[in-house]
Design a protein around this motif. Structure first.
Motif, short mmCIF file in Angstrom:
data_model
loop_
_atom_site.label_atom_id
_atom_site.label_comp_id
_atom_site.label_asym_id
_atom_site.label_seq_id
_atom_site.Cartn_x
_atom_site.Cartn_y
_atom_site.Cartn_z
N PRO A 80 -16.02 -22.89 64.64
CA PRO A 80 -15.61 -21.61 64.07
C PRO A 80 -16.30 -20.41 64.70
N SER A 81 -17.42 -20.61 65.39
CA SER A 81 -18.15 -19.47 65.95
C SER A 81 -18.92 -19.89 67.19
N GLY A 82 -19.35 -18.87 67.94
CA GLY A 82 -20.19 -19.14 69.10
C GLY A 82 -21.53 -19.75 68.73
N VAL A 166 -31.57 -4.26 58.94
CA VAL A 166 -31.44 -4.41 57.48
C VAL A 166 -30.00 -4.62 57.06
N TYR A 167 -29.03 -4.27 57.90
CA TYR A 167 -27.63 -4.54 57.58
C TYR A 167 -26.79 -4.35 58.84
N PHE A 168 -25.62 -4.97 58.84
CA PHE A 168 -24.63 -4.79 59.90
C PHE A 168 -23.30 -4.55 59.20
N ALA A 204 -21.28 -14.15 50.93
CA ALA A 204 -20.19 -13.32 50.42
C ALA A 204 -19.94 -12.10 51.31
N LEU A 205 -21.02 -11.42 51.73
CA LEU A 205 -20.85 -10.24 52.57
C LEU A 205 -20.38 -10.60 53.97
N GLU A 206 -20.80 -11.76 54.46
CA GLU A 206 -20.30 -12.22 55.75
C GLU A 206 -18.79 -12.36 55.71
N LEU A 207 -18.27 -12.96 54.64
CA LEU A 207 -16.83 -13.15 54.52
C LEU A 207 -16.11 -11.82 54.34
N ARG A 208 -16.75 -10.90 53.63
CA ARG A 208 -16.12 -9.60 53.40
C ARG A 208 -16.07 -8.76 54.67
N GLU A 209 -17.18 -8.68 55.39
CA GLU A 209 -17.26 -7.86 56.60
C GLU A 209 -16.78 -8.60 57.85
N LYS A 210 -16.67 -9.94 57.74
CA LYS A 210 -16.35 -10.78 58.90
C LYS A 210 -17.40 -10.61 60.00
N LEU A 211 -18.67 -10.71 59.57
CA LEU A 211 -19.82 -10.60 60.47
C LEU A 211 -20.81 -11.70 60.12
N GLU A 212 -20.95 -12.69 61.00
CA GLU A 212 -21.74 -13.86 60.63
C GLU A 212 -23.23 -13.58 60.56
#
Length: 256
Positions: A80-82, A166-168, A204-212
């Motif tokens: 699913p990812s690099g 601290v965030y992406f 949850a935030l990974e799925l929302r932002e689509k940023l692993e």
């Protein structure tokens, strides 16, 4: 928080697959007579921090790299990812765990400067850092609100060139006066951190932002971000490919 000593034996792994929604087959796209993945491999070798291995999803990619004198390992095509792909690759090439850090260079960065690869790895010298990555100040106004431009929110002391991530996010952040930073998707992992990361469930935030990378933050891993001067060209579209061809042609013939 990690208290491990600085990594002494890094390996650079370049994940590559033929499937791409906007530019199918892009690792094998011709640039100046060689496949794009070979250009990325050469830039990574020039970083001169350790061996370089291409983690190929398909045999065609592996053959192209090996024909140029490089090393490749065939990995499952369905990752699913690099990050998952490079973890399989390092497990295959190094079951004895000789390498204690893994630098993930994206397979679509044919013009990446070797110096910024070294910069990402250098951040792991701090024993508190689990993962290191890069960012560049945003200078184009339209990129500040473009959701395709991922912003790194960095706790960055004045005059410092590296700070804690601290965030992406895909939105415009942080608020207020000051620079915004465009995240560059090139990572250096302690091997133990990579092993932990790929075993974690998506957050949850990974799925929302689509940023692993948000998964690492959600589970308390430390990501440091080094600020560099230039954004490497990522090849995602036919127009990007033409830009890469032009840039590398000018490098090869600077007087033209």
């Amino acid at each position: 928080m990690s208290t491990a000593p600085p990594p002494a034996a890094p390996v650079i792994i370049i994940p590559a697959r033929l499937a791409s929604a906007r530019l199918p087959g892009k690792p094998l796209a011709d640039i100046a007579g060689e496949p794009m993945i070979v250009h990325v491999w050469r830039r990574a070798v020039e970083a001169d921090i350790g061996p370089v291995v291409v983690a190929a999803a398909e045999p065609e990619i592996a053959r192209a790299v090996e024909a140029a004198g490089g090393q490749a390992v065939l990995t499952r095509p369905d990752h699913p990812s690099g990050s998952d792909r490079i973890f399989e690759a390092v497990s295959l090439i190094d079951p004895e765990r000789r390498y204690d850090a893994v630098v993930n260079v994206q397979g679509d960065l044919p013009t990446v400067e070797p110096a910024i690869i070294r910069t990402a790895f250098a951040a792991l010298a701090d024993p508190a850092v689990d993962i290191a990555t890069l960012a560049v100040p945003i200078v184009r106004e339209e990129e500040k609100t473009n959701p395709n431009v991922v912003k790194a929110v960095i706790e960055l002391p004045e005059a410092a060139t590296r700070g804690r991530g601290v965030y992406f996010t895909r939105t415009t952040a942080p608020w207020g006066e000051g620079p915004l930073y465009h995240h560059i998707g090139l990572y250096a992992y302690r091997r133990s951190a990579l092993e932990r990361f790929v075993a974690l469930p998506p957050s949850a935030l990974e799925l929302r932002e689509k940023l692993e990378q948000l998964r690492a933050l959600a589970f308390g891993m430390r990501i440091d971000v080094a600020v560099v001067d230039a954004l490497p060209l990522g090849v995602d579209t036919p127009a990007d490919l033409e830009r890469a061809r032009d840039l590398l042609a000018r490098r090869a013939n600077p007087r033209e």
